[in-house]
Design a protein around this motif. Structure first.
Motif, PDB file in Angstrom:
ATOM      1  N   THR A 113      43.647 -21.183 111.387  1.00 38.07           N
ATOM      2  CA  THR A 113      43.059 -20.996 112.716  1.00 38.07           C
ATOM      3  C   THR A 113      41.836 -21.879 112.926  1.00 38.07           C
ATOM      4  OG1 THR A 113      43.835 -18.699 112.775  1.00 38.07           O
ATOM      5  CG2 THR A 113      42.058 -19.290 114.272  1.00 38.07           C
ATOM      6  N   GLN A 114      40.970 -21.921 111.912  1.00 38.37           N
ATOM      7  CA  GLN A 114      39.752 -22.715 112.047  1.00 38.37           C
ATOM      8  C   GLN A 114      40.064 -24.209 112.107  1.00 38.37           C
ATOM      9  OE1 GLN A 114      37.044 -21.708 112.932  1.00 38.37           O
ATOM     10  NE2 GLN A 114      35.361 -23.009 112.222  1.00 38.37           N
TER      11      GLN A 114
ATOM     12  N   ALA B 114      43.111 -17.564 108.281  1.00 36.45           N
ATOM     13  CA  ALA B 114      41.836 -17.935 108.895  1.00 36.45           C
ATOM     14  C   ALA B 114      41.564 -19.422 108.765  1.00 36.45           C
ATOM     15  CB  ALA B 114      40.702 -17.128 108.267  1.00 36.45           C
TER      16      ALA B 114
ATOM     17  N   ALA C 142      44.863 -22.350 117.737  1.00 41.91           N
ATOM     18  CA  ALA C 142      43.411 -22.181 117.682  1.00 41.91           C
ATOM     19  C   ALA C 142      43.027 -20.776 118.159  1.00 41.91           C
ATOM     20  CB  ALA C 142      42.730 -23.241 118.543  1.00 41.91           C
ATOM     21  N   GLY C 143      42.082 -20.194 117.467  1.00 42.21           N
ATOM     22  CA  GLY C 143      41.593 -18.872 117.824  1.00 42.21           C
ATOM     23  C   GLY C 143      40.372 -18.556 116.998  1.00 42.21           C
ATOM     24  N   GLU C 144      39.956 -17.321 117.053  1.00 40.14           N
ATOM     25  CA  GLU C 144      38.802 -16.897 116.263  1.00 40.14           C
ATOM     26  C   GLU C 144      39.295 -16.445 114.894  1.00 40.14           C
ATOM     27  OE1 GLU C 144      34.919 -16.736 115.556  1.00 40.14           O
ATOM     28  OE2 GLU C 144      35.735 -17.230 117.539  1.00 40.14           O
ATOM     29  N   PRO C 145      38.865 -17.115 113.823  1.00 40.38           N
ATOM     30  CA  PRO C 145      39.342 -16.719 112.487  1.00 40.38           C
ATOM     31  C   PRO C 145      38.857 -15.325 112.106  1.00 40.38           C
ATOM     32  CG  PRO C 145      37.617 -18.382 112.318  1.00 40.38           C
ATOM     33  CD  PRO C 145      37.960 -18.271 113.765  1.00 40.38           C
ATOM     34  N   VAL C 146      39.747 -14.557 111.506  1.00 37.73           N
ATOM     35  CA  VAL C 146      39.413 -13.203 111.049  1.00 37.73           C
ATOM     36  C   VAL C 146      39.373 -13.223 109.526  1.00 37.73           C
ATOM     37  CG1 VAL C 146      40.101 -10.793 111.032  1.00 37.73           C
ATOM     38  CG2 VAL C 146      40.519 -12.192 113.064  1.00 37.73           C
TER      39      VAL C 146
ATOM     40  N   ARG D 237      41.177 -25.026 115.543  1.00 46.12           N
ATOM     41  CA  ARG D 237      40.032 -25.127 116.452  1.00 46.12           C
ATOM     42  C   ARG D 237      39.375 -26.501 116.346  1.00 46.12           C
ATOM     43  NH1 ARG D 237      37.216 -20.236 117.892  1.00 46.12           N
ATOM     44  NH2 ARG D 237      35.239 -21.180 117.242  1.00 46.12           N
TER      45      ARG D 237
END
Length: 262
Positions: free
Chosen positions: A215-216, A212, A114-118, A219
């Motif tokens: 990652t999302q 992305a 999990a992280g901030e999608p780029v 999350r």
């Protein structure tokens, strides 16, 4: 956790706890097998060890084939590389089942992924449930694979209508056009969620959209208390997922029987 421990947990939970049937879908038990009957291709799901051998296994396989022969439908028996007995796939072939493409089963820890999608400029991620959006995803999939995959849209519509708590669907849009999409399927009573979809229009590949979407989804999984993400990865997506931290635990190959066509 070691690969063997991850695989044992996956076998116990993902393969041991059946999904919720949608309306119009029937779950039938035949010994250790789950047989899924619907208007689409039939599916047979087995535990790691089907529990029978020799002629008894041949009869078990034949019953699945014959059940869908009566319906005039294809049937997929999903196998994994560590299944027992070792001659299962040989007996499936002898019964007329044909292997499709092999994929790699990868497992990752949702919290670590999990992280901030780029995203590239001009691309936005949306969680979608509207029927038009889901049919747009199916149209995109059809364009990518050059075949009619409209059934994907109808299947997603059924899921968000009848089991909305068991799926999260994400679309990546650019200029009002869906250029990539993926979804996350939750399994009640387990620590796992399955990642599906992840297809991207050719002209939008190599820009980080697939990453992305991973990652999302991670999350969203963490927010739901999910510990593990699992995916059946193609040769194209497996290297990306390895770099993100997923671990290979086995392979999976669908064996499909198709009734004779007039």
């Amino acid at each position: 956790m070691s690969s063997d421990a991850l695989l044992a947990t996956y076998d116990e939970q993902v393969r041991g706890i059946w999904p919720t049937p949608l309306p119009g879908v029937t779950h039938e038990r035949d010994g250790s097998l789950l047989r899924i009957v619907s208007r689409l291709r039939g599916v047979v799901i087995a535990p790691r060890d089907v529990g029978v051998r020799g002629a008894e296994l041949d009869r078990l396989i034949a019953r699945q084939r014959d059940r869908f022969a009566e319906r005039g439908q294809d049937v997929e028996w999903k196998t994994w590389g560590h299944d027992e007995p070792a001659d299962l796939v040989d007996r499936l072939r002898d019964a007329g089942f044909v292997p499709e493409a092999q994929e790699t089963v990868l497992i990752g820890l949702a919290e670590e992924l999990a992280g901030e999608p780029v995203l590239p400029d001009g691309v936005v991620l949306r969680e979608v449930t509207a029927h038009d959006d889901l049919r747009a995803i199916a149209a995109m999939e059809s364009a990518i694979w050059d075949e009619d995959l409209s059934w994907i849209g109808e299947h997603l519509i059924e899921q968000v209508t009848h089991t909305p708590d068991e799926i999260t669907i994400l679309a990546a849009d650019a200029g009002g056009v869906t250029v990539s999409a993926a979804w996350l399927a939750y399994r009640a009573g387990t620590e796992f969620a399955g990642m599906w979809g992840g297809s991207t229009l050719r002209e939008w590949r190599g820009r980080g959209i697939y990453r992305a979407l991973v990652t999302q989804r991670a999350r969203r999984a963490v927010a739901r208390g999910v510990r593990y993400l699992h995916v059946d990865a193609s040769d194209d997506s497996a290297p990306i997922l390895h770099r993100l931290g997923f671990q290979a635990v086995t392979t999976t190959t669908p064996y499909v029987w198709t009734p004779p066509r007039p």
